[in-house]
Design an enzyme around this catalytic site. Structure first.
Site, PDB file in Angstrom:
ATOM      1  N   ARG A   1     -22.051 -16.980  -8.753  1.00 23.49           N
ATOM      2  CA  ARG A   1     -22.520 -17.420  -7.428  1.00 23.49           C
ATOM      3  C   ARG A   1     -22.036 -18.819  -7.100  1.00 23.49           C
ATOM      4  O   ARG A   1     -21.716 -19.135  -5.954  1.00 23.49           O
ATOM      5  CB  ARG A   1     -24.049 -17.365  -7.368  1.00 23.49           C
TER       6      ARG A   1
ATOM      7  N   LEU B   1     -28.699 -20.148  -1.851  1.00 26.01           N
ATOM      8  CA  LEU B   1     -27.507 -20.997  -1.953  1.00 26.01           C
ATOM      9  C   LEU B   1     -27.622 -21.871  -3.201  1.00 26.01           C
ATOM     10  O   LEU B   1     -28.692 -22.396  -3.502  1.00 26.01           O
ATOM     11  CB  LEU B   1     -27.377 -21.856  -0.697  1.00 26.01           C
TER      12      LEU B   1
ATOM     13  N   ASN C   1     -32.526 -22.418   8.080  1.00 24.47           N
ATOM     14  CA  ASN C   1     -32.758 -20.974   7.974  1.00 24.47           C
ATOM     15  C   ASN C   1     -33.851 -20.585   8.960  1.00 24.47           C
ATOM     16  O   ASN C   1     -34.751 -21.387   9.257  1.00 24.47           O
ATOM     17  CB  ASN C   1     -33.210 -20.640   6.548  1.00 24.47           C
TER      18      ASN C   1
ATOM     19  N   HIS D   1     -36.924 -17.776   9.444  1.00 19.94           N
ATOM     20  CA  HIS D   1     -37.704 -16.880   8.581  1.00 19.94           C
ATOM     21  C   HIS D   1     -38.873 -16.291   9.373  1.00 19.94           C
ATOM     22  O   HIS D   1     -39.562 -17.018  10.104  1.00 19.94           O
ATOM     23  CB  HIS D   1     -38.234 -17.664   7.374  1.00 19.94           C
TER      24      HIS D   1
ATOM     25  N   ASP E   1     -33.339 -25.441   0.826  1.00 20.04           N
ATOM     26  CA  ASP E   1     -33.151 -26.085  -0.476  1.00 20.04           C
ATOM     27  C   ASP E   1     -32.885 -24.991  -1.507  1.00 20.04           C
ATOM     28  O   ASP E   1     -32.609 -23.851  -1.135  1.00 20.04           O
ATOM     29  CB  ASP E   1     -34.348 -26.985  -0.830  1.00 20.04           C
TER      30      ASP E   1
ATOM     31  N   GLY F   1     -34.844 -23.390  -3.387  1.00 23.89           N
ATOM     32  CA  GLY F   1     -35.895 -22.386  -3.567  1.00 23.89           C
ATOM     33  C   GLY F   1     -35.839 -21.267  -2.543  1.00 23.89           C
ATOM     34  O   GLY F   1     -34.985 -21.251  -1.640  1.00 23.89           O
TER      35      GLY F   1
ATOM     36  N   ASP G   1     -37.053 -19.868   0.553  1.00 21.34           N
ATOM     37  CA  ASP G   1     -37.750 -20.222   1.805  1.00 21.34           C
ATOM     38  C   ASP G   1     -38.723 -21.382   1.602  1.00 21.34           C
ATOM     39  O   ASP G   1     -39.827 -21.404   2.156  1.00 21.34           O
ATOM     40  CB  ASP G   1     -38.490 -18.990   2.354  1.00 21.34           C
TER      41      ASP G   1
HETATM   42  C1  GRF Z   1     -34.602 -12.152  10.666  1.00 20.21           C
HETATM   43  O1  GRF Z   1     -35.889 -11.628  10.788  1.00 20.21           O
HETATM   44  C2  GRF Z   1     -34.632 -13.479   9.974  1.00 20.21           C
HETATM   45  O2  GRF Z   1     -35.767 -14.220  10.235  1.00 20.21           O
HETATM   46  C3  GRF Z   1     -34.625 -13.066   8.520  1.00 20.21           C
HETATM   47  O3  GRF Z   1     -33.762 -11.955   8.464  1.00 20.21           O
HETATM   48  C4  GRF Z   1     -33.753 -11.297   9.733  1.00 20.21           C
HETATM   49  C5  GRF Z   1     -32.326 -11.221  10.168  1.00 20.21           C
HETATM   50  O4  GRF Z   1     -32.154 -10.462  11.331  1.00 20.21           O
HETATM   51  N1  GRF Z   1     -34.215 -14.160   7.670  1.00 20.21           N
HETATM   52  P1  GRF Z   1     -30.732 -10.466  12.068  1.00 20.21           P
HETATM   53  O5  GRF Z   1     -29.685 -10.087  11.029  1.00 20.21           O
HETATM   54  O6  GRF Z   1     -30.502 -11.824  12.625  1.00 20.21           O
HETATM   55  O7  GRF Z   1     -30.862  -9.411  13.125  1.00 20.21           O
END
Ligand code: GRF
Length: 191
Positions: free
Chosen positions: A57, A85, A99, A101, A133, A135, A137
């Protein structure tokens, strides 16, 4: 300029494209990600960095970081990117990786956040945009917006609608007024 990391459908990438944000490059760990089709249709350079083609990786991430830098990327946006990452990648874009989430972190980290919120029976879940980072999320929160769990039939749709509004807004703000970066509580807002 932004670089977007994707693994799947790419609806968040599409929201960034539709918002007119300057996307220099889109990278994926999977060559079958529909997000790559969206990127090509938008005329954005794409590349796949599969783990199958690299020793580990760390090596994959270094090659990916170099490709992004060569395309002028200053801010990396993980939009449905399903790999963590490694530190050498994080070091190449210090404080410049975010990111999106689908939960109110730190609640429900991981790949099944919507199902986990449903299973837990909480009244409210939501969307978080945060710095990345090492971890899962776990980086500092930049912005959050709550979403009511009920009606549960439409929860996924409503969460994605919030993501598609919140992520472009925050990315635009980070490009125009770069904040103090991770480690600053001033960066936290509740939408
Ligand atoms: C989203 O719900 C995002 O929050 C999560 O993965 C999903 C990705 O959806 N990390 P897309 O590929 O952008 O449609």
């Amino acid at each position: 300029m932004i670089g977007v990391l994707v693994s799947g459908n790419g609806s968040n990438l599409q929201a960034l494209v539709d918002a007119g944000l300057p996307i220099a490059a889109v990278a994926s760990n999977r060559d079958d990600a529909y997000a790559l089709v969206r990127a090509r249709e938008a005329g954005i350079p794409v590349a796949t960095f599969s783990l199958d083609c690299h020793a580990d990786r760390t090596e994959r991430d270094l090659v990916m970081a170099t490709w992004l830098e060569e395309h002028g990327v200053e801010l990396v946006v993980c939009a449905g990117y399903l790999h963590l990452l490694t530190p050498p990648f994080l070091d190449r874009f210090p404080g410049r990786i975010v990111n999106v989430h689908p939960s109110l972190l730190p609640a429900f980290p991981g790949a099944h956040a919507i199902d986990d919120a449903l299973a837990a029976g909480v009244e409210t879940t939501g969307v978080t945009v945060h710095y990345v980072d090492e971890g899962l999320d776990s980086g500092d929160v930049i912005a959050q917006e709550p979403v009511a769990l009920e009606p549960r039939e439409t929860l996924e749709e409503r969460i994605h609608a919030v993501e598609h509004r919140l992520l472009p807004r925050i990315v635009h703000e980070l490009l125009t007024e770069p904040g103090p970066g991770p480690g600053s509580v001033k960066a936290v807002r509740v939408g």
